[in-house]
Write a protein that holds these residues in place. Structure first.
Motif, PDB file in Angstrom:
ATOM      1  N   GLN A 195     -31.377 -28.990   8.966  1.00  0.00           N
ATOM      2  CA  GLN A 195     -30.851 -27.444   9.908  1.00  0.00           C
ATOM      3  C   GLN A 195     -30.435 -26.798   9.323  1.00  0.00           C
ATOM      4  O   GLN A 195     -30.913 -25.526   8.783  1.00  0.00           O
ATOM      5  CB  GLN A 195     -30.672 -27.615  10.778  1.00  0.00           C
ATOM      6  N   LEU A 196     -29.291 -27.271   7.951  1.00  0.00           N
ATOM      7  CA  LEU A 196     -28.595 -25.925   7.296  1.00  0.00           C
ATOM      8  C   LEU A 196     -29.574 -25.613   5.826  1.00  0.00           C
ATOM      9  O   LEU A 196     -29.742 -24.740   5.291  1.00  0.00           O
ATOM     10  CB  LEU A 196     -27.750 -26.856   6.772  1.00  0.00           C
ATOM     11  N   LEU A 197     -30.432 -26.483   5.528  1.00  0.00           N
ATOM     12  CA  LEU A 197     -31.774 -26.058   4.493  1.00  0.00           C
ATOM     13  C   LEU A 197     -32.697 -25.688   5.131  1.00  0.00           C
ATOM     14  O   LEU A 197     -32.775 -24.414   4.514  1.00  0.00           O
ATOM     15  CB  LEU A 197     -31.927 -27.678   4.575  1.00  0.00           C
ATOM     16  N   VAL A 198     -32.805 -25.701   6.597  1.00  0.00           N
ATOM     17  CA  VAL A 198     -33.979 -24.517   6.842  1.00  0.00           C
ATOM     18  C   VAL A 198     -33.656 -23.240   7.475  1.00  0.00           C
ATOM     19  O   VAL A 198     -34.278 -22.259   6.713  1.00  0.00           O
ATOM     20  CB  VAL A 198     -34.666 -25.556   7.840  1.00  0.00           C
ATOM     21  N   ASN A 199     -32.330 -23.097   7.712  1.00  0.00           N
ATOM     22  CA  ASN A 199     -31.425 -21.766   7.734  1.00  0.00           C
ATOM     23  C   ASN A 199     -30.504 -21.514   7.007  1.00  0.00           C
ATOM     24  O   ASN A 199     -29.826 -21.315   7.468  1.00  0.00           O
ATOM     25  CB  ASN A 199     -30.765 -22.069   9.568  1.00  0.00           C
TER      26      ASN A 199
END
Lengths: 181, 181
Positions: A176-180
């Motif tokens: 999720q850190l990559l996407v947000n």
DNA sequence: GTCTATAATTTGATAGAC
DNA sequence: GTCTATCAAATTATAGAC
């Protein structure tokens, strides 16, 4: 879709490697899946090492081609990193198992050097792509290089964990850190 | 150091799995390394599946024990996450190959369910440890859970990449976000 | 290009002596 | 607990017919 025997062999080998690694496919199991005899597989790929090299190249070329260019993605209003993450997610979703080069990279210590060389080429080309993607998004060269490597690590690790638990939610939470951002 | 045959078998199996996966060790190769015959290995572990389960338990117990408790680490002025990262790094440094459960997790689709269950137990216990570590460092319960999973993913992926390239610097760069925060 | 047949080796596993 | 001996099956690979 064109489907000569050589391509069919490579596709079958890819699937088997992604599910169980280099030692999980045999000339006979591939032959059986393709509908020929093992000696015919040897006609196309003389040794297991040759087949290992070929299937790794096959996978890498296909993967890179499917990505497109980071710049054109960005210009079409798409975040190239989100696209990249979704490529890995789809591979899991379609139940094809691990990233092939993640699997083989784990086994690298026991593989022929010629195969390891192809695995490294997969990572080299993917890290270049990610590097370009992060620069398109505004990172400087040094930030982009670090972020590319970190993204790759997160994705390979997320695949392992999600694959182990057969749980896509673990992939999503891990990445999720990559996407947000 | 106490070194009965059973432990010697497990240590040898662990090393082989970490370098080449589940299909890279055989009763004969282990027997030869330990200095006994393959039938004697079967005396201790009846089937390969039994040995696979045993070595996964062996690895997990050893790994968790070596960690200590996050709280006591923190109280001694040490960052538990830094300690955790260094455990993975040392494994790479000593040339033992991958995290055993990262390797087996990648191969999960082709392994006996009893072994997969033990791999999941490794991740469950490690995620609990990391969760506690992040809470000790001040995260709330929901943040800690996400961060634990993300840390695990980064570490497994960093091991794959570093193992493939035989380059510890790639491990350090991949994991720097965990250490500096 | 695909087949049959086969070689040489390795694999997981068992029986039975000591 | 460890050994010798052995088995059935699977493995990579090759020779030669069609």
């Amino acid at each position: 879709m064109k489907q000569d025997k050589e391509t069919a062999i490579l596709k079958t080998a890819e699937e088997m490697v992604r599910q169980g690694g280099y030692n999980s496919f045999s000339f006979r199991s591939i032959a059986s899946a393709v509908g020929i005899k093992s000696s015919s597989v040897h006609y196309h790929f003389a040794t297991k090492e040759d087949l290992g090299v070929a299937v790794t190249k096959f996978y890498t070329d296909k993967f890179i081609s499917a990505l497109g260019s980071p710049k054109s993605l960005f210009e079409n209003g798409k975040d190239p990193i989100v696209k990249y993450v979704s490529m890995f997610r789809e591979a899991l979703e379609e139940d094809k198992g691990m990233c092939m080069c993640g699997m083989l990279g784990a086994e690298a210590d026991s593989l022929p050097e010629s195969v390891v060389s192809e695995i490294r080429d997969f990572f080299r080309r993917n890290l270049l792509w990610l590097n370009e993607a992060y620069q398109v998004k505004g990172c400087n060269s040094s930030q982009a290089e670090a972020k590319a490597l970190q993204a790759m690590a997160i994705l390979e690790g997320a695949m392992i964990i999600s694959n182990t638990h057969d749980d896509l939610a673990m992939f999503d939470l891990s990445t999720q850190l990559l996407v947000n951002s």
